[in-house]
Design a protein around this motif. Structure first.
Motif, PDB file in Angstrom:
ATOM      1  N   SER A 156      33.743  12.073  -9.498  1.00 41.93           N
ATOM      2  CA  SER A 156      32.375  12.261  -9.989  1.00 41.93           C
ATOM      3  C   SER A 156      32.247  11.896 -11.467  1.00 41.93           C
ATOM      4  O   SER A 156      31.142  11.619 -11.944  1.00 41.93           O
ATOM      5  CB  SER A 156      31.927  13.705  -9.764  1.00 41.93           C
ATOM      6  OG  SER A 156      32.842  14.620 -10.337  1.00 41.93           O
ATOM      7  N   ASP A 157      33.360  11.903 -12.195  1.00 46.20           N
ATOM      8  CA  ASP A 157      33.303  11.550 -13.615  1.00 46.20           C
ATOM      9  C   ASP A 157      32.953  10.072 -13.818  1.00 46.20           C
ATOM     10  O   ASP A 157      32.532   9.679 -14.917  1.00 46.20           O
ATOM     11  CB  ASP A 157      34.644  11.845 -14.295  1.00 46.20           C
ATOM     12  CG  ASP A 157      34.861  13.332 -14.529  1.00 46.20           C
ATOM     13  OD1 ASP A 157      33.892  14.101 -14.359  1.00 46.20           O
ATOM     14  OD2 ASP A 157      35.987  13.727 -14.878  1.00 46.20           O
ATOM     15  N   LEU A 196      30.653   8.476 -12.054  1.00 41.55           N
ATOM     16  CA  LEU A 196      29.265   8.205 -11.690  1.00 41.55           C
ATOM     17  C   LEU A 196      28.473   7.744 -12.910  1.00 41.55           C
ATOM     18  O   LEU A 196      28.653   8.261 -14.015  1.00 41.55           O
ATOM     19  CB  LEU A 196      28.613   9.461 -11.110  1.00 41.55           C
ATOM     20  CG  LEU A 196      28.985   9.851  -9.679  1.00 41.55           C
ATOM     21  CD1 LEU A 196      28.326  11.171  -9.320  1.00 41.55           C
ATOM     22  CD2 LEU A 196      28.573   8.768  -8.690  1.00 41.55           C
ATOM     23  N   VAL A 234      21.491   8.684  -9.076  1.00 37.86           N
ATOM     24  CA  VAL A 234      21.946   9.752  -9.959  1.00 37.86           C
ATOM     25  C   VAL A 234      20.971   9.813 -11.124  1.00 37.86           C
ATOM     26  O   VAL A 234      20.873   8.874 -11.916  1.00 37.86           O
ATOM     27  CB  VAL A 234      23.378   9.482 -10.470  1.00 37.86           C
ATOM     28  CG1 VAL A 234      23.789  10.539 -11.488  1.00 37.86           C
ATOM     29  CG2 VAL A 234      24.357   9.446  -9.304  1.00 37.86           C
ATOM     30  N   ARG A 239      23.772  13.588 -15.224  1.00 37.10           N
ATOM     31  CA  ARG A 239      25.088  14.185 -15.026  1.00 37.10           C
ATOM     32  C   ARG A 239      25.254  15.352 -15.983  1.00 37.10           C
ATOM     33  O   ARG A 239      24.549  15.460 -16.981  1.00 37.10           O
ATOM     34  CB  ARG A 239      26.193  13.159 -15.282  1.00 37.10           C
ATOM     35  CG  ARG A 239      26.250  12.024 -14.267  1.00 37.10           C
ATOM     36  CD  ARG A 239      27.385  11.063 -14.612  1.00 37.10           C
ATOM     37  NE  ARG A 239      28.650  11.782 -14.719  1.00 37.10           N
ATOM     38  CZ  ARG A 239      29.590  11.503 -15.630  1.00 37.10           C
ATOM     39  NH1 ARG A 239      29.382  10.547 -16.505  1.00 37.10           N
ATOM     40  NH2 ARG A 239      30.707  12.189 -15.651  1.00 37.10           N
ATOM     41  N   ASN A 240      26.204  16.229 -15.655  1.00 39.78           N
ATOM     42  CA  ASN A 240      26.487  17.390 -16.504  1.00 39.78           C
ATOM     43  C   ASN A 240      25.232  18.202 -16.793  1.00 39.78           C
ATOM     44  O   ASN A 240      25.035  18.706 -17.903  1.00 39.78           O
ATOM     45  CB  ASN A 240      27.134  16.948 -17.829  1.00 39.78           C
ATOM     46  CG  ASN A 240      28.399  16.159 -17.619  1.00 39.78           C
ATOM     47  OD1 ASN A 240      29.212  16.488 -16.767  1.00 39.78           O
ATOM     48  ND2 ASN A 240      28.575  15.095 -18.392  1.00 39.78           N
ATOM     49  N   ARG A 241      24.384  18.312 -15.781  1.00 35.60           N
ATOM     50  CA  ARG A 241      23.123  19.042 -15.949  1.00 35.60           C
ATOM     51  C   ARG A 241      23.381  20.546 -15.916  1.00 35.60           C
ATOM     52  O   ARG A 241      23.972  21.060 -14.964  1.00 35.60           O
ATOM     53  CB  ARG A 241      22.132  18.657 -14.867  1.00 35.60           C
ATOM     54  CG  ARG A 241      20.784  19.361 -14.987  1.00 35.60           C
ATOM     55  CD  ARG A 241      20.030  18.873 -16.214  1.00 35.60           C
ATOM     56  NE  ARG A 241      19.364  17.617 -15.965  1.00 35.60           N
ATOM     57  CZ  ARG A 241      18.954  16.789 -16.919  1.00 35.60           C
ATOM     58  NH1 ARG A 241      19.189  17.094 -18.178  1.00 35.60           N
ATOM     59  NH2 ARG A 241      18.340  15.663 -16.618  1.00 35.60           N
ATOM     60  N   ILE A 266      25.324  17.417 -10.849  1.00 31.45           N
ATOM     61  CA  ILE A 266      24.795  16.072 -10.692  1.00 31.45           C
ATOM     62  C   ILE A 266      23.346  16.237 -10.247  1.00 31.45           C
ATOM     63  O   ILE A 266      23.066  16.932  -9.271  1.00 31.45           O
ATOM     64  CB  ILE A 266      25.563  15.276  -9.618  1.00 31.45           C
ATOM     65  CG1 ILE A 266      27.030  15.150  -9.987  1.00 31.45           C
ATOM     66  CG2 ILE A 266      24.929  13.903  -9.402  1.00 31.45           C
ATOM     67  CD1 ILE A 266      27.897  14.668  -8.831  1.00 31.45           C
ATOM     68  N   THR A 290      20.005  14.490  -8.707  1.00 31.62           N
ATOM     69  CA  THR A 290      19.652  13.301  -7.925  1.00 31.62           C
ATOM     70  C   THR A 290      18.230  13.413  -7.400  1.00 31.62           C
ATOM     71  O   THR A 290      17.716  14.525  -7.207  1.00 31.62           O
ATOM     72  CB  THR A 290      20.618  13.113  -6.737  1.00 31.62           C
ATOM     73  OG1 THR A 290      20.209  11.966  -5.974  1.00 31.62           O
ATOM     74  CG2 THR A 290      20.625  14.329  -5.830  1.00 31.62           C
ATOM     75  N   PRO A 317      29.636  18.712  -8.789  1.00 30.75           N
ATOM     76  CA  PRO A 317      30.430  17.476  -8.827  1.00 30.75           C
ATOM     77  C   PRO A 317      31.776  17.634  -8.133  1.00 30.75           C
ATOM     78  O   PRO A 317      32.386  18.710  -8.155  1.00 30.75           O
ATOM     79  CB  PRO A 317      30.603  17.214 -10.332  1.00 30.75           C
ATOM     80  CG  PRO A 317      30.351  18.514 -10.988  1.00 30.75           C
ATOM     81  CD  PRO A 317      29.373  19.251 -10.132  1.00 30.75           C
TER      82      PRO A 317
END
Length: 504
Positions: A184-185, A187, A211, A214-216, A227, A229, A271
């Protein structure tokens, strides 16, 4: 009419090349819109490849019904209707039938079964299934429903409530399709992803999106780093996989934000980097064992960074060290700023929390810190995080004491600690420093939420014992040309935090 016709014909002939070009452009644009709307051509191939690995999770729970009291029968569960209402008899009969014992004296509704549905996915051909903890929480029975409709009882191996993950195990009656975790890193924002699950109990459904982030962090848990989406995720999708275009699981669909209960394009997935580590521990230990450093941390604001000579502002500032934690013997102290842990950069406090939690218990790691403007490296052997927190005993209100003489500095009324003040503000004997007895409402100190009863422990990383010490340290910092002064502040319980107060 006759005059206009030749002019129109002439104009059309002159513009014919442009019209043709526009027509071609319109055709191309019109063709591209559906293509963009349906996403890459590979989505159908991925869905066909992994659909059999996605399962429905059916749970059954027993719900205890509450009795309304002696002679009340089931009336306590019925809607409250005016006497003589034409619906009164209907609802009474309906709830009596559900209760089983009707209106008998002392009778009540019997415990009833409730069913719920969610999603999951197979990660091992031997029958291991990943889903959300909230999908199976409180279940008496768990059933895995395969894509072809086959139903198989499953057992719960373990759960992790902090990440809302659960691991199930069933015995396959025939060979099953398993999927692998992706990274997942790796993405990227805008990358296409595919969600497969059981929305509204409709069965295996495929949706696609990108996506969005990230890191939400949405304050849903101590380690949330989701993540985000816009792939359609609805109730029933919980626990289902989020795939990349290689058919690898990059997330577990966990929750949505929606005022209606349906998808509005704000879906969140745990993730795979987090999921893989949690599931590995659930398989091995049937529980999650997280690393523990034994420190309390806070953000490094621009003001704090300026006070500590850290450029740019980064890291996690240690505000307190547990006397029984691993950080204490390793030499970590309040005021240290952790910028790297076990070779991983720490940009903000949540980074440190996640890295430490994901590090093996008992592992010796290097911790890079900045102390008084200089970088140092400490070696720490991690302990194990304990979920249970001690319950603080309540304290009785103390009588008002005579107000002692105070001195003012930066909008603070400062007084030397005394027995009476400790009693008044419920300050433990272990807390040392200068007590705040008042705060000017328009001051920077008030904006930083300093309050009467707080204790100034250090000023500019030097201990203070009286108000004169505080003023002396403030004057020294002003002479150095600083814009703010860093203070270490304790509450009555001894919990520390750093506050940078403006000197301007």
């Amino acid at each position: 009419m006759s005059i206009a016709t030749p002019v129109l014909s002439s104009t059309r002939r002159a513009l014919r090349p442009l019209i043709a070009a526009l027509a071609v452009g319109s055709f191309i644009a019109g063709a591209s819109v559906p293509a963009a709307a349906r996403g890459p051509d590979g989505i159908a191939d991925v869905a066909e490849k992994v659909i059999d690995s996605v399962v429905n999770i059916s749970t059954t729970s027993t719900v205890e019904a509450k009795n309304s009291g002696e002679g009340g029968g089931n009336r306590g569960a019925t809607p409250q209707l005016p006497p003589g209402s034409p619906f009164e008899e209907f609802f009474e009969d309906f709830f009596k039938n559900r209760g089983g014992r009707g209106g008998e004296k002392g009778g009540g509704m019997q415990p009833r079964k409730t069913n719920s549905l969610g999603s999951g996915f197979i990660i091992d051909a031997s029958g291991f299934v990943v889903t959300n903890n909230h999908v199976i929480d409180g279940a008496d029975e768990i059933t895995v429903i395969m894509n072809d409709g086959t139903k198989i009882k499953a057992e719960l191996i373990g759960v992790d409530k902090k990440t809302d993950l659960a691991l199930l195990k069933f015995t396959p009656v025939k060979p099953v399709t398993a999927v692998k975790f992706g990274d997942s890193d790796k993405l990227r924002l805008g990358e296409w992803v595919i969600a497969i699950g059981n929305p509204f109990s409709l069965g295996g459904s495929v949706t696609a999106g990108i996506v969005s982030a990230r890191n939400r962090e949405i304050n849903n848990g101590p380690f949330d780093s989701y993540i985000q989406t816009d792939a359609s995720i609805n109730r029933g999708n919980s626990g289902g996989p989020l795939f990349n275009l290689d058919g690898e699981v990059v997330g577990v669909n966990t929750l949505i934000i929606s005022p209606t209960g349906g998808s509005i394009g704000l879906g969140f997935a745990v993730p795979s980097k987090t999921v893989a580590g949690v599931i590995e521990q659930l398989r091995e230990y049937k529980e999650v064992r997280r690393g523990w450093l034994g420190v309390r941390i806070q953000p490094v604001t621009d003001e704090i960074a300026e006070s500590l000579n850290i450029k740019p502002a980064r890291g996690a500032l240690i505000a307190g060290v547990d006397d029984k934690g691993p950080a204490k013997p390793a030499g970590l102290e309040p005021g240290d700023v952790v910028v790297k842990f076990d070779g991983k950069d720490v940009k903000e406090p949540k980074d440190l929390s996640r890295i430490v939690a994901g590090t093996a218990v008992g592992k010796a790691v290097d911790v890079q810190i900045i102390r008084k403007g200089k970088e140092e490296t400490k070696k720490v052997t991690l302990g194990r995080m304990e979920d249970d927190k001690p319950v603080q005993a309540s304290l009785k209100a103390a009588p008002e004491a005579e107000k002692p003489a105070t001195q003012k500095a930066l909008g603070l009324d400062l007084t030397a600690l005394s027995k009476d003040l400790r009693t008044k503000y419920k300050i433990k004997d272990s807390v040392k420093g200068v007590v705040v007895t008042g705060v000017d409402s328009g001051s920077d100190a008030a904006e930083k939420r300093l309050a009467a009863g707080d204790v100034i422990v250090e000023v500019a990383q030097e201990a203070v014992t009286n108000a004169a010490d505080v003023k002396k340290r403030i004057d020294a910092v002003k002479k150095d040309g600083k814009k703010s002064v860093l203070m270490l502040v304790s509450n009555g319980e001894g919990e520390l935090r750093f506050v940078a107060l403006s000197l301007q």
